[in-house]
Enzyme design. Structure first.
Site, short mmCIF file in Angstrom:
data_model
loop_
_atom_site.label_atom_id
_atom_site.label_comp_id
_atom_site.label_asym_id
_atom_site.label_seq_id
_atom_site.Cartn_x
_atom_site.Cartn_y
_atom_site.Cartn_z
N ARG A 128 9.59 -17.10 47.41
CA ARG A 128 9.58 -18.55 47.50
C ARG A 128 8.15 -19.04 47.29
O ARG A 128 7.22 -18.57 47.95
CB ARG A 128 10.04 -18.98 48.88
CG ARG A 128 9.99 -20.46 49.00
CD ARG A 128 10.00 -20.94 50.39
NE ARG A 128 10.63 -22.24 50.39
CZ ARG A 128 11.42 -22.66 51.32
NH1 ARG A 128 11.70 -21.90 52.34
NH2 ARG A 128 11.95 -23.86 51.25
N ARG B 32 6.70 -35.56 61.62
CA ARG B 32 6.11 -36.35 60.53
C ARG B 32 6.71 -37.75 60.52
O ARG B 32 7.92 -37.90 60.69
CB ARG B 32 6.37 -35.68 59.18
CG ARG B 32 5.62 -34.40 58.98
CD ARG B 32 5.95 -33.73 57.67
NE ARG B 32 6.60 -32.45 57.87
CZ ARG B 32 7.23 -31.76 56.93
NH1 ARG B 32 7.30 -32.23 55.70
NH2 ARG B 32 7.79 -30.61 57.19
N ASN C 147 9.79 -14.79 51.85
CA ASN C 147 9.26 -16.13 52.10
C ASN C 147 8.04 -15.93 53.01
O ASN C 147 8.18 -15.70 54.20
CB ASN C 147 10.34 -16.97 52.79
CG ASN C 147 9.90 -18.40 53.01
OD1 ASN C 147 8.75 -18.75 52.76
ND2 ASN C 147 10.83 -19.22 53.49
#
Ligand code: AMP
Length: 399
Positions: free
Chosen positions: A90, A237, A7
């Site tokens: 990934r 977020r 990843n």
């Protein structure tokens, strides 16, 4: 078969080496602060943990260092680099091109590059990881596992935005993210429930948060969209926000699009509400009566409840909700708040079961409730290893 899962981020490489199909982790670790003067490599096997501090100028150097550790006479787990024959990467964005895990060819790489504009923070470092792995393991098969693939089963009604055709044809639609986690967790949940057709909602709550409605094992609706800032309130977020706010900020405050993006993705969410993005601190402050921390917990759990209502409606039923990721797996406070006054949906938890700390799959629902409440630790690396193993096995069968 050994499968190395990679990843690759902008300044880090996470890795895990699996023996498949036994799903045994032989070694795992993290190369971090690539490109900075003080890099770190953390390396772990079932027997040892080892950390090194050194300058890692680029991803290639980082991965080569990992290979040295894997080959190390005392702490290594392989005796020759060619033992690593299969690598699962990934890749965050597969657009509409990749509906499933794919063996990487030049054409696949070109398509991943074309998607840079849709995932500018993620696809470029994922792509670098592929190129670096090709260089370090030239004989290995490279496989791409996409975070968006699991959501490609969403029906048109769930993935289409109400904008003119010209713009829809440009590829503006809901793609969704966290798909590798949702696929792993929903698979485990259906196995646990012993019902492949159960109607479930997977609630992935970490720094990034998302929810997926899963029916017959397929994603049929999902809270993240064209980009990863919609739906739940996340660490930094905002999640759902009226787009009028964006234009108001740009017009009245003369903020640029970069500034608004920074505000809504890096300075909002739990951080914007409280000044802290780590839920442990927010829970601690709320328990001491901090008003902003309490508000943040109320807002984030209210949002999750709203989506449970929406997804139950679109599935016309609900058999289980599943909590996963850092917060979902560990915060009994959030789980309890989400499940409060949800008996209309058949959701009720057993407080004692909810308080138990465990890394096992568990059912925390109260006795005789209609809807199960499960906690399932996610494992994206294992899902990538499973996908990689299965595509290679299928290929062997065909050839
Ligand atoms: P992830 O992105 O999945 O690693 O999740 C990170 C989030 O999980 C952070 O907000 C952490 O505060 C939260 N988290 C981790 N452990 C706990 C815990 N024991 N209680 C509450 N939140 C936790």
């Amino acid at each position: 078969m050994k499968v190395l899962v990679i990843n690759s981020g902008s300044s880090s490489i996470k890795f895990q080496l699996f023996q498949m199909p036994e799903q045994k982790v032989l070694a795992s670790g993290l190369v971090e602060k690539i490109g900075l003067p003080n890099g770190d490599i953390h390396y772990k096997t079932p027997e040892i943990q080892h950390s090194i501090n050194l300058e890692i100028p680029d991803h290639t150097t980082g991965l080569k260092k990992v290979v040295e550790l894997l080959l190390h006479p005392e702490i290594g787990v392989i005796s020759h680099v060619n033992e690593i024959e299969n690598i699962g990467h990934r890749v965050v964005h597969g657009g509409s091109n990749f509906v499933k895990t794919t063996i990487i060819t030049q054409e696949v790489k070109d398509k991943i590059r074309e998607l840079f504009s849709l995932a500018p923070l993620h696809n470029p470092p994922n792509y670098t990881g592929i190129e670096v792995a090709e260089e370090v393991f030239p004989h290995a098969k490279q496989i791409a596992v996409f975070d968006t693939s699991f959501h490609q089963t969403m029906p048109e009604v769930a993935h289409t935005y109400a904008i003119p055709l010209k713009f829809r044809e440009m590829g503006i639609r809901v793609y969704g993210f966290h798909g590798i986690s949702h696929q792993y967790v929903s698979g485990k949940a259906l196995e646990f429930l012993n019902n492949p057709n159960a109607k479930i909602i997977v609630i992935h709550l970490g720094n990034g948060c998302s929810m997926t409605a899963v029916q017959n094992g397929e994603s049929i609706d999902h809270s993240l969209g064209f980009g990863p800032n919609v739906g739940m309130i996340m660490g930094t977020r905002s999640g759902d926000i009226d787009q009028a706010v964006i234009f108001y900020l740009m017009e009245k405050m003369q903020m640029t699009s970069e500034e608004v993006t920074h505000l809504l993705t890096k300075q909002s969410g739990m951080l914007g509400l409280t000044g802290d993005s780590d839920l442990r601190q927010i829970e601690e402050r709320a328990s001491q009566g901090d008003v902003q921390a309490k508000l943040a917990l109320n807002l984030s759990t209210y949002r999750i409840q709203k989506y449970i209502g929406a997804y139950t409606a679109v599935m016309n039923g609900l058999d289980a909700i599943v909590f996963t990721a850092g917060i979902g797996e560990n915060s009994n406070v959030i789980r309890q708040m989400v499940c409060e006054e949800m008996d209309y949906f058949g959701i009720e938890i057993d407080e004692a079961k909810n308080a138990v700390r465990s890394s096992e799959i568990r059912d925390i629902s109260a006795a005789n409730t209609r809807t199960k409440v499960l906690v399932i630790p996610t494992n994206e690396e294992l899902e990538i290893a499973k996908e990689t193993y299965s595509i290679l096995k299928n290929q062997e069968k065909v050839s």
